[in-house]
Design an enzyme around this catalytic site. Structure first.
Site, PDB file in Angstrom:
ATOM      1  N   GLU A   1       3.639   9.219   4.394  1.00  0.00           N
ATOM      2  CA  GLU A   1       2.354   9.001   5.044  1.00  0.00           C
ATOM      3  C   GLU A   1       1.904  10.204   5.863  1.00  0.00           C
ATOM      4  OE1 GLU A   1       2.650   5.444   7.430  1.00  0.00           O
ATOM      5  OE2 GLU A   1       4.649   5.941   8.121  1.00  0.00           O
TER       6      GLU A   1
ATOM      7  N   CYS B   1       2.224   0.888  -0.253  1.00  0.00           N
ATOM      8  CA  CYS B   1       2.152  -0.276   0.631  1.00  0.00           C
ATOM      9  C   CYS B   1       1.030  -0.164   1.646  1.00  0.00           C
ATOM     10  CB  CYS B   1       3.487  -0.522   1.321  1.00  0.00           C
ATOM     11  SG  CYS B   1       3.978   0.836   2.378  1.00  0.00           S
TER      12      CYS B   1
ATOM     13  N   ARG C   1      -8.052   6.206  11.688  1.00  0.00           N
ATOM     14  CA  ARG C   1      -8.244   4.996  10.891  1.00  0.00           C
ATOM     15  C   ARG C   1      -8.804   3.828  11.686  1.00  0.00           C
ATOM     16  NH1 ARG C   1      -1.893   3.456   9.873  1.00  0.00           N
ATOM     17  NH2 ARG C   1      -2.585   1.322   9.574  1.00  0.00           N
TER      18      ARG C   1
ATOM     19  N   ASN D   1      -2.584   4.377   4.321  1.00  0.00           N
ATOM     20  CA  ASN D   1      -3.458   4.270   5.504  1.00  0.00           C
ATOM     21  C   ASN D   1      -3.330   5.518   6.367  1.00  0.00           C
ATOM     22  OD1 ASN D   1      -3.709   1.701   4.531  1.00  0.00           O
ATOM     23  ND2 ASN D   1      -2.310   0.796   6.018  1.00  0.00           N
ATOM     24  N   ASP D   2      -2.086   5.837   6.702  1.00  0.00           N
ATOM     25  CA  ASP D   2      -1.888   7.030   7.527  1.00  0.00           C
ATOM     26  C   ASP D   2      -2.050   8.301   6.701  1.00  0.00           C
ATOM     27  OD1 ASP D   2      -1.473   6.159  10.176  1.00  0.00           O
ATOM     28  OD2 ASP D   2       0.448   5.312   9.580  1.00  0.00           O
TER      29      ASP D   2
ATOM     30  N   HIS E   1      -4.610  -1.641  12.976  1.00  0.00           N
ATOM     31  CA  HIS E   1      -3.617  -2.710  12.889  1.00  0.00           C
ATOM     32  C   HIS E   1      -4.187  -4.064  13.261  1.00  0.00           C
ATOM     33  CE1 HIS E   1      -0.928   0.636  12.256  1.00  0.00           C
ATOM     34  NE2 HIS E   1      -0.272  -0.246  11.523  1.00  0.00           N
TER      35      HIS E   1
ATOM     36  N   ARG F   1      10.967  -2.219   7.790  1.00  0.00           N
ATOM     37  CA  ARG F   1      10.635  -0.897   8.325  1.00  0.00           C
ATOM     38  C   ARG F   1      11.045  -0.843   9.787  1.00  0.00           C
ATOM     39  NH1 ARG F   1       4.549   1.121   8.364  1.00  0.00           N
ATOM     40  NH2 ARG F   1       4.437  -0.265  10.152  1.00  0.00           N
TER      41      ARG F   1
ATOM     42  N   ARG G   1       6.650  -5.042   8.731  1.00  0.00           N
ATOM     43  CA  ARG G   1       6.355  -4.214   9.912  1.00  0.00           C
ATOM     44  C   ARG G   1       7.062  -4.864  11.100  1.00  0.00           C
ATOM     45  NH1 ARG G   1       0.994  -3.924   7.226  1.00  0.00           N
ATOM     46  NH2 ARG G   1       0.409  -1.743   7.011  1.00  0.00           N
TER      47      ARG G   1
HETATM   48  C1  PEP Z   1       0.341   3.053   6.047  1.00  0.00           C
HETATM   49  O1  PEP Z   1       0.222   3.926   6.910  1.00  0.00           O
HETATM   50  O2  PEP Z   1      -0.271   3.066   4.968  1.00  0.00           O
HETATM   51  C2  PEP Z   1       1.254   1.911   6.258  1.00  0.00           C
HETATM   52  C3  PEP Z   1       1.509   1.049   5.295  1.00  0.00           C
HETATM   53  O3  PEP Z   1       1.775   1.750   7.496  1.00  0.00           O
HETATM   54  P1  PEP Z   1       0.945   1.196   8.748  1.00  0.00           P
HETATM   55  O4  PEP Z   1      -0.359   0.679   8.221  1.00  0.00           O
HETATM   56  O5  PEP Z   1       1.774   0.157   9.382  1.00  0.00           O
HETATM   57  O6  PEP Z   1       0.781   2.418   9.594  1.00  0.00           O
HETATM   58 MG    MG Z   2       1.626   4.027   8.567  1.00  0.00          MG
END
Ligand code: PEP
Ligand code: MG
Length: 588
Positions: A445, A516, A479, A468-469, A204, A347, A311
């Site tokens: 995710e 996303c 990550r 991402n997750d 993040h 979210r 977010r």
């Molecule tokens: C993800 O996990 O891809 C996502 C968009 O949420 P975040 O990156 O905030 O965990």
């Molecule tokens: Mg996520």
């Protein structure tokens, strides 16, 4: 990661992860958490008064420093100023006669120990007491108490604490590690670039840097070695390279690369008002991800059709108490109004230890612990305040509500029931809310959610695929851990199959589906995502231009054909090759 010495110069070239694009040429500013030095010794009875005076002097000094910071914080962009304000006010109170300060003084007297060790012991006792209660709010207080304790010890040791005050002009921030909350305090106009030793591309902190448009390289081994803090530093966020003390030739080369980069950004900005339409006439929705109120301007100027992922963690960062319904409503309504009729996908809180240290349960493995929707459902008052704030914000323009880390349809059903109940309550009190109720969607995710996407689609109004997750959990790769960053690969066939599977489930159920995660902003992967059936992409505003350019250059039918071929592959290397071949044919 390598280091090389250029001839006749002290130039050091270090490679890391290309976390946020752009080129920074600035002056090094070291930002370190630094180890606390805590001496321990006994105090003879005759010198106890003196030690007590030394402690109260340190407490006054720490309070003065916090006061100074409070004044400086007022010059930050408004939302950050407010957040910092809350946090610093709380620190001030703790430094002026709280249980902590009284407890330390009592300990110096009763245990006859020096002030530093009394501070450490008092903090351990308070923090242990808080940890015994399984409560996210109290866990957050524990982190603050530790922070105030560190300030006291620094004041006693006469060592100073420097966050981002007194930055040199055009600062290149070099840090061992930077939390997302700290990154949120970086001001794009004061900070040229950022490089850290720890952190991954999808952390993040990286996401925050991208959204602030600060060129950044993370995961740079040995970054701080020998750096004094006044050197010239080049941060090449596109290549993932940091150059310390560049030679005159390197500096000249980078000045011209920077000029070229700025020119290409200007060209991409020229696409903002054009539609994202493929050569064969398919229109794609391009939306923005938002993490801070200060980014709204860049979302609008980049020509986003709306916000595909807001977010909401920023509302909970850098503070000691949870925001109430009204405060959340005010902040969200501001976004909704600013977007002037474009949809905003809000979210609900996705707290995990990585994003909000302290607000998560202190589980053994926070990534698998009490986080996101699980945390919100465990504390219904937390979820209710969020939902009520969203519904009220929805009176000012179109919104969608998105739930993070959903694992099964029971969670969606529970939230929908809660939302309906809250809507009734607000209506009874004649408080304006979104009418009709906003769509309720889920993030895909968790691999288990992707595999059971049909069941989730039956209960949800839309899907947002969080790659991402999804990549992290599918491949069991953290990550944000630079040690395994080379293995983090969303092009692993398993990840692609899960994206395909959930996209098809959404299309069968006739609900909208977007991507996303960070993949959405990688123009190199746009053809693949379109080929998998995705027609809505949400990304950091900085990527909107390059993705749109790619869409306008490609034909959807060619992308679909190439994706079929890609999905027959069993290894990421051939997948990568086919993607690059496709892009080369497009020629952008
Ligand atoms: C993800 O996990 O891809 C996502 C968009 O949420 P975040 O990156 O905030 O965990
Ligand atoms: Mg996520």
């Amino acid at each position: 990661m390598k280091t090389s010495e250029a001839k006749q110069s002290r130039e050091r070239v270090l490679d890391g992860l290309a976390a946020a694009p752009g080129i920074a040429i600035g002056t090094a500013h070291r930002h370190e958490h630094g180890q606390l030095h805590v001496p321990e010794y006994r105090i003879p009875v005759g010198r106890l008064e003196e030690e007590l005076e030394r402690f109260s002097h340190a407490a006054r000094q720490a309070a003065r420093q916090v006061d100074d910071l409070l004044n400086k914080a007022k010059r930050l962009p408004s939302a950050a100023a407010e957040e910092m304000g809350y946090l610093l006010e709380a620190y001030l109170q703790m430094l002026k006669g709280s249980r902590l300060v009284r407890g330390v003084a009592a300990r110096i007297k009763s245990e006859r120990i020096n002030a530093e060790s009394a501070v450490m012991r008092e903090i351990s006792e308070i923090v242990e007491g808080l940890a015994a209660v399984d409560d996210a709010y109290l866990a957050a207080r524990a982190a603050d108490i530790r922070e105030v304790g560190s300030r006291l010890i620094r004041a006693l040791n006469k060592t100073t604490w420097k966050p981002f005050e007194q930055l040199p002009k055009n600062a290149a921030i070099l840090a061992d590690e930077l939390s997302p909350a700290d990154a949120a305090l970086l001001h794009p106009r004061l900070v040229a670039g950022l490089a850290t030793e720890a952190g991954g591309m999808e952390s993040h902190t990286a996401i925050m840097a991208r959204s602030l448009g600060i060129p950044s390289v993370l995961g740079v081994q040995g970054l701080l070695e020998g750096v004094k803090g006044t050197e010239t530093v080049i941060i090449d966020g596109g290549l993932g390279r940091v150059i310390i003390d560049p030679s005159p030739e390197t500096l000249a080369k980078y000045r011209s690369l920077k000029a070229r980069y700025i020119k290409s950004r200007r060209q991409l900005a020229g696409l903002a008002s054009l539609p994202a339409i493929t050569q064969d006439g398919e229109t794609i929705s391009l939306l923005a991800n938002l993490e801070l109120p200060s980014e709204v301007e860049s979302v609008l100027s980049a020509g986003a059709e709306g916000v595909g992922l807001l977010r909401s963690e920023f509302l909970f960062m850098n503070r000691t108490s949870l925001p109430g319904e009204d405060e959340q409503y005010q902040a969200l309504a501001q976004f909704v109004r600013a977007l002037k009729g474009r949809p905003v996908t809000i979210r609900t809180l996705d707290a995990g230890s990585e994003k909000l240290p302290g607000l998560d349960s202190v589980g053994l493995n926070p990534a698998l612990g009490l986080r996101a929707i699980r945390l919100s459902l465990k504390h219904p008052e937390l979820m209710e305040a969020q939902l009520a704030a969203c519904l009220r914000a929805g009176a000012h323009g179109p919104i969608r509500i998105l739930l993070p880390m959903v694992m099964n349809s029971g969670e969606v059903i529970a939230v929908r029931e809660m939302m309906t109940r809250i809507a009734k309550r607000l209506k009874r009190r004649r408080i304006p809310i979104a009418d009709p109720l906003p769509p309720l969607g889920v993030m895909i995710e968790i691999p288990g959610a992707a595999v059971t996407a049909d069941a989730l689609a039956a209960q949800s109004d839309f899907f947002a695929i969080g790659t991402n997750d999804l990549t992290m959990y599918t491949l069991a790769i953290d990550r944000s851990d630079e040690a395994v960053a080379n293995l983090y690969n969303p092009l692993h066939p398993a990840v692609l199959r899960l994206i395909q599977f959930s996209t098809e489930a959404a299309l069968r159920a006739r609900i909208p589906v977007s991507v996303c995660g960070e993949m959405a902003g990688e123009a190199r992967l746009t053809g693949l995502l379109l080929g998998l059936g995705i027609r809505e992409l949400s990304m950091a505003p900085i990527h909107l231009g390059s993705v749109k350019q790619r869409i306008r250059a490609m034909s959807l039918s060619a992308a679909i054909r190439r994706t079929r071929n890609i999905m027959d592959q069993v290894d990421s290397a051939s997948i990568s090759g086919l993607i690059d071949g496709f892009n080369a044919e497009i020629g952008v």
